[in-house]
Design a protein around this motif. Structure first.
Motif, mmCIF file in Angstrom:
data_model
loop_
_atom_site.group_PDB
_atom_site.id
_atom_site.type_symbol
_atom_site.label_atom_id
_atom_site.label_comp_id
_atom_site.label_asym_id
_atom_site.label_seq_id
_atom_site.Cartn_x
_atom_site.Cartn_y
_atom_site.Cartn_z
ATOM 1 N N ARG A 4 0.848 -1.187 0.000
ATOM 2 C CA ARG A 4 0.000 0.000 0.000
ATOM 3 C C ARG A 4 0.884 1.238 0.000
ATOM 4 N N ALA A 5 0.575 2.139 -0.865
ATOM 5 C CA ALA A 5 1.321 3.393 -0.873
ATOM 6 C C ALA A 5 0.886 4.240 0.290
ATOM 7 N N PRO A 6 1.797 4.881 0.952
ATOM 8 C CA PRO A 6 1.400 5.747 2.070
ATOM 9 C C PRO A 6 0.503 6.862 1.572
ATOM 10 N N PRO A 7 -0.468 7.262 2.394
ATOM 11 C CA PRO A 7 -1.380 8.321 1.954
ATOM 12 C C PRO A 7 -0.630 9.599 1.639
ATOM 13 N N SER A 8 -1.083 10.241 0.619
ATOM 14 C CA SER A 8 -0.426 11.478 0.205
ATOM 15 C C SER A 8 -0.581 12.534 1.274
ATOM 16 N N SER A 9 0.474 13.256 1.521
ATOM 17 C CA SER A 9 0.413 14.298 2.529
ATOM 18 C C SER A 9 -0.305 15.540 2.008
ATOM 19 N N ARG A 10 -0.432 15.618 0.667
ATOM 20 C CA ARG A 10 -1.130 16.773 0.086
ATOM 21 C C ARG A 10 -2.351 16.282 -0.680
ATOM 22 N N PRO A 11 -3.473 16.928 -0.563
ATOM 23 C CA PRO A 11 -4.692 16.478 -1.253
ATOM 24 C C PRO A 11 -4.541 16.602 -2.761
ATOM 25 N N THR A 12 -5.129 15.643 -3.475
ATOM 26 C CA THR A 12 -5.116 15.695 -4.932
ATOM 27 C C THR A 12 -6.071 16.758 -5.441
ATOM 28 N N SER A 13 -7.112 17.066 -4.617
ATOM 29 C CA SER A 13 -8.079 18.073 -5.041
ATOM 30 C C SER A 13 -8.714 18.705 -3.817
ATOM 31 N N SER A 36 -16.100 6.441 7.434
ATOM 32 C CA SER A 36 -15.957 5.703 6.181
ATOM 33 C C SER A 36 -14.903 6.391 5.319
ATOM 34 N N GLN A 37 -14.688 5.824 4.116
ATOM 35 C CA GLN A 37 -13.717 6.420 3.206
ATOM 36 C C GLN A 37 -14.162 7.801 2.742
ATOM 37 N N ALA A 38 -15.467 8.089 2.843
ATOM 38 C CA ALA A 38 -15.944 9.428 2.501
ATOM 39 C C ALA A 38 -15.347 10.468 3.450
ATOM 40 N N ASP A 39 -15.246 10.100 4.740
ATOM 41 C CA ASP A 39 -14.622 11.007 5.715
ATOM 42 C C ASP A 39 -13.136 11.156 5.430
ATOM 43 N N ALA A 40 -12.475 10.019 5.101
ATOM 44 C CA ALA A 40 -11.035 10.062 4.834
ATOM 45 C C ALA A 40 -10.734 10.941 3.617
ATOM 46 N N ALA A 41 -11.555 10.817 2.559
ATOM 47 C CA ALA A 41 -11.334 11.616 1.354
ATOM 48 C C ALA A 41 -11.538 13.100 1.632
ATOM 49 N N MET A 42 -12.578 13.432 2.384
ATOM 50 C CA MET A 42 -12.818 14.832 2.704
ATOM 51 C C MET A 42 -11.725 15.380 3.617
ATOM 52 N N PHE A 43 -11.238 14.539 4.532
ATOM 53 C CA PHE A 43 -10.139 14.953 5.415
ATOM 54 C C PHE A 43 -8.903 15.305 4.589
ATOM 55 N N ASP A 44 -8.591 14.475 3.566
ATOM 56 C CA ASP A 44 -7.422 14.734 2.723
ATOM 57 C C ASP A 44 -7.604 15.985 1.874
ATOM 58 N N ALA A 45 -8.870 16.296 1.547
ATOM 59 C CA ALA A 45 -9.122 17.446 0.680
ATOM 60 C C ALA A 45 -8.899 18.773 1.389
ATOM 61 N N LYS A 102 -9.267 12.658 12.400
ATOM 62 C CA LYS A 102 -7.811 12.586 12.505
ATOM 63 C C LYS A 102 -7.364 11.408 13.355
ATOM 64 N N SER A 103 -8.211 11.011 14.321
ATOM 65 C CA SER A 103 -7.866 9.889 15.195
ATOM 66 C C SER A 103 -7.982 8.539 14.486
ATOM 67 N N PHE A 104 -8.555 8.526 13.253
ATOM 68 C CA PHE A 104 -8.719 7.269 12.502
ATOM 69 C C PHE A 104 -7.570 7.024 11.516
ATOM 70 N N GLN A 105 -6.507 7.839 11.539
ATOM 71 C CA GLN A 105 -5.491 7.745 10.492
ATOM 72 C C GLN A 105 -4.815 6.380 10.435
ATOM 73 N N ARG A 106 -4.629 5.731 11.562
ATOM 74 C CA ARG A 106 -3.957 4.429 11.555
ATOM 75 C C ARG A 106 -4.797 3.346 10.895
ATOM 76 N N GLU A 107 -6.112 3.387 11.155
ATOM 77 C CA GLU A 107 -6.970 2.332 10.618
ATOM 78 C C GLU A 107 -7.806 2.816 9.427
ATOM 79 N N ARG A 108 -7.398 3.884 8.781
ATOM 80 C CA ARG A 108 -8.205 4.451 7.705
ATOM 81 C C ARG A 108 -8.357 3.493 6.526
ATOM 82 N N ASP A 109 -7.339 2.638 6.284
ATOM 83 C CA ASP A 109 -7.441 1.701 5.166
ATOM 84 C C ASP A 109 -8.547 0.676 5.376
ATOM 85 N N GLY A 110 -8.894 0.436 6.616
ATOM 86 C CA GLY A 110 -9.929 -0.556 6.902
ATOM 87 C C GLY A 110 -11.324 0.014 7.007
#
Length: 842
Positions: free
Chosen positions: A616-625, A658-667, A687-695
């Motif tokens: 798994r690639a580490p999550p990008s530190s900068r949002p794509t959008s 869910s991943q919807a929260d993770a995507a918005m967090f990255d944005a 932010k507290s879900f960063q470790r288990e965000r993939d799941g």
């Protein structure tokens, strides 16, 4: 909570105005009460005893009002009216005073040392120059009953006696004598009885029989005499007829005998404060002197006022309001708690009257302030912290195990957590001192003397109660046992255990051993010494010698299994051999408790085949959008729209991250400012879900939009080397789709498996005169989709009666045994009952 019945018209007259039912219901709610029912004496009797008994009853409307269990001052009409009048600012809370007799010494109640063995405490007071009407008299008697049922704990703590003072003379003596030495004419009787005779007489009395147990086993009974030897009462059972009060009574002597002096003082205060308003000097009570066996004297009633101090900040913070110190003092005064602002900061001094024995802490005062303010007036606030509940690990593991153990063919039982000493000791061949059992201080029955230390007795008793069921009987239970533990603050702890038993004509040790192996497989524990589990021979009086093993997991003993000793089987009234297994499942908590138990392949296979996981690639530190459906979240307008969206939500969608929260967090480029409080709360939580965000579960809605292509970008869209990756990817997708379509077509041609069962039914007729041929025709006439009738025969039962034994094959998804039985028993003229004689899966 206790219910007070008051006559509506009498209540409205005392309140000084008439209310509609809805208005009075609202008033009760504002005051912290509840109007439970609007009825009448006639309606009550009609419901309980029938219309014939209610013909002469009154039609006067009654209000049934639910009163908080700790508000003893609201248990009668007088206290209720007084509280509501003060609450509506139509009356100031009265001040109660204890006064000395106008002439002569106060009445004395002398307590002798003999009372120490039964009811050692007593208090007394006098209501002087009181005026009774029929309504006041009824309320006076009803208050005694209400107090007896509530604070007096059905007279076990306190018993109230009320007497016409003009018919007796002091000083009074409170003593205790053998029941044969006590003789008097009890209330509403025509002749004298000894105390022994009274106990027999009242065993059939619907009201008094409930109080006899308090003293009937005592060697001496409490009794109160006046100076002439006249019996006032034999507490807590009955008063004497000589001193009974009536509408003409002007001076009332009240005595309370008790096992709890504090409760006695509270009860006496309630009686005198509620009815002292009918004295010639309202709200005054004449004192009485109590002389104790050691010579000490006390004057009652105490009518003690005390003062407490608290801050308005405390009230505002706890209630969730923002009121001034003066306003809070006014609110408390409305609840009969006189309050003043001291001028020292926001401090309030509150005076607690003798009628408010329920106020024992600052939180009680705060509660009254909240009631006076109005619960409906407290503003809604959004909690600052959002939390997600999760199942307790030991309960989650228990639920998962239950499903798989049931799938293994065992039936779950649920037995009592309490049992007898014999069940966990003598019947299992052990000593009670070795069991570390928690004993019940005052057990009601011999069946519930201790908390169980093992689940085995409960399962064996369940088998004993179901011995007539077809063999084998396979039961299991996963529940708590209670063990002594000096390291705990309560001296005991719960331990979650798993127990299983196998009862059949043969011991079936291999069945129980196999269940252990399956359980360990589910728990992901391999069979090996050291890191896994193993069993070794052990001696235990519960099990047959040489047929017992101790179970070790990672070197620690967790339980035992084996064949039960014949003596144990005999003590539980069983006749067949039995094997049992019991282990502690708490040592297995951990990762297993958080994952599904679905290890259907052998454990060895799991370790043999290790499949590499895709990196798994580490999550990008900068949002794509930063473009979202709410706008650009790098700008204030987009953040404001998102903040409004999250005002009443914990997550972007649903009730879990869910991943919807993770995507918005990255944005969102950086943590939002505190001005966006809903967004900031959500951001910190996600932010507290960063470790288990993939799941996290996948998103159902697209909130983050793709980045807009930049026309004038440099070399991002220019492929200098002419790569054909896109063409190769398209070809791979085409081949994949083709293979999936071929597989789906091949699979659809296979016929679906249909689960079927062969059932043999016993159809029993009413008697030997039933036409069996016609009955069989009716049975075969039952037609259902998925039902095929087979062969049949008539089997003799006895006395010339024969039953029809008929077979059939059913499709499990379409026909069940319950459905068949219901259809056949519909022929009531022929069929008495239908039983399933055999049931086999095909």
């Amino acid at each position: 909570m206790p219910t007070v019945g008051v006559k509506r018209d009498l209540l409205f007259k005392a309140l000084g105005r008439t209310y509609t039912d809805e208005e009075f219901d609202e008033l009760c709610f504002e005051f912290g009460l509840e109007l439970d029912e609007i009825t009448s004496e006639k309606e009550i009797i009609s419901k309980e005893q029938g219309d014939s008994k209610a013909s002469e009853a009154s039609d006067v409307v009654l209000y049934k009002i639910d009163v908080p269990a700790n508000r003893y001052d609201l248990l009668c009409l007088e206290g209720l009216v007084r509280g509501l009048q003060v609450f509506k600012n139509k009356l100031e809370a009265p001040r109660y005073r204890r006064v000395s007799p106008v002439s002569g010494e106060p009445q004395k109640l002398i307590i002798t040392k003999e009372t120490a063995a039964v009811r050692p405490h007593a208090v007394a007071a006098v209501l002087r120059n009181i005026t009774f009407t029929q309504e006041r008299y009824d309320s006076f008697i009803e208050l005694q009953d209400k107090l007896h049922q509530t604070v007096c704990r059905k007279r076990s703590l306190v018993a109230i006696g009320t007497h016409d003072l003009d018919t007796i003379s002091g000083p009074f003596t409170y003593t205790a004598k053998p029941p044969g030495d006590i003789s008097f004419k009890p209330l509403n009787q025509t002749k004298e009885y000894t105390a022994t005779q009274l106990m027999s007489l009242y065993k059939t009395d619907s009201q008094l029989k409930h109080f006899l147990h308090i003293i009937e086993d005592k060697p001496v009974y409490p009794v109160i005499y006046d100076s002439n030897g006249i019996v006032l009462s034999m507490p807590p059972i009955i008063n004497g007829d000589h001193s009974k009060i009536s509408l003409k009574t002007k001076n009332v002597f009240i005595e309370c005998t008790a096992t709890d002096l504090t409760k006695a003082k509270i009860v006496l205060d309630m009686m005198v404060t509620m009815f002292s308003e009918y004295c010639s000097q309202p709200f005054t009570v004449e004192e009485a002197e109590v002389v104790y066996p050691d010579g000490k004297t006390c004057k009652y009633p105490e009518l003690a006022y005390r003062k407490e101090k608290l801050s308005s900040e405390f009230v505002n913070k706890k209630v969730g309001i923002n009121e001034s110190t003066e306003k809070i003092a006014q609110l408390l005064t409305k609840m009969c708690l006189r309050s003043e602002v001291t001028g020292v900061g926001d401090e309030i001094e509150v005076e607690i009257p003798p009628t408010r024995s329920d106020v024992i802490h600052a939180c009680d005062i705060m509660e009254d302030a909240a009631i006076a303010f109005g619960f409906n007036n407290i503003p809604y606030t959004t909690p600052r912290t959002y939390t997600i509940a999760t199942q307790f690990p030991v309960n989650k593991l228990t639920e998962l195990l239950r499903q798989d153990l049931a799938a293994a063919g065992f039936t779950e039982a649920l037995t009592f957590a309490l049992c007898s000493k014999e069940d966990i000791a003598d019947k299992l061949g052990k000593k009670i001192s070795e069991t570390r059992a928690i004993h019940i201080a005052n057990p009601k029955t011999a069946e519930f003397q201790v908390a169980r230390t093992t689940l085995l007795p409960g399962l064996l008793k369940t088998i004993a109660a179901n011995r007539k069921m077809p063999l084998p009987l396979k039961l299991f239970e996963i529940s708590d046992v209670v063990l002594k533990d000096d390291t705990k603050d309560v001296g005991a702890r719960n331990s979650r255990r798993f127990c299983a038993v196998y009862y059949n004509k043969s011991p079936g040790f291999e069945v129980i051993h196999g269940l252990l192996d399956r359980t360990m497989q589910l728990l992901d524990v391999k069979s090996a010494r050291g890191d896994g589990y193993h069993i070794q021979a052990a001696d235990d009086s519960t099990f047959f010698p040489g047929r017992c093993a101790e179970i070790f997991v990672r070197g620690k003993s967790v339980g035992r299994l084996g064949v039960l000793h014949p003596d144990v089987i005999d003590r539980f009234e069983l006749t067949m051999p039995c094997s049992a297994l019991e282990i502690d499942i708490e040592p297995f908590l951990g990762h297993t408790a958080e994952s599904l138990l679905t290890h259907d392949v052998p454990v060895q296979e799991v370790f043999k085949h290790k499949f590499p996981e895709p990196s798994r690639a580490p999550p990008s530190s900068r949002p794509t959008s930063t473009q979202t459906v709410f706008g650009d979240v790098s700008a204030a307008a987009g953040l404001k729209a998102l903040d409004d969206f999250l005002a009443d939500k914990s997550y972007m969608e649903g009730f879990a991250a869910s991943q919807a929260d993770a995507a918005m967090f990255d944005a969102i480029p950086s943590a939002p400012a505190s001005a966006f409080r809903h967004l900031a709360r959500w951001y910190n939580h996600i932010k507290s879900f960063q470790r288990e965000r993939d799941g996290l579960p996948s998103a159902k809605t697209l909130f983050v939009l793709p980045a807009t292509a930049n026309v004038g970008s440099d070399d991002d869209d220019l492929d200098l080397f002419g790569s054909d990756d896109e063409a190769e990817s398209a070809e791979a997708d085409r081949i994949k789709e083709q293979r999936l379509a071929e597989y789906a077509a091949k699979k659809s041609k296979k016929p679906a498996l249909v689960a079927k069962s062969s059932i043999l039914l016993d159809v029993k007729p009413w008697d030997d005169e039933t036409d069996m041929a016609e009955m069989e025709a009716h049975v075969r006439g039952v037609a259902m989709d998925g039902l095929l009738w087979g062969q049949s025969k008539l089997v003799p039962v006895g006395y010339g009666i024969r039953k029809l034994q008929i077979g059939c094959v059913v499709e499990d998804d379409k026909v069940g045994t319950d459905l068949l039985e219901e259809a056949i028993t519909a022929f009531e003229e022929y069929v008495q009952s239908v039983d399933v004689a055999a049931f086999n899966k095909i």
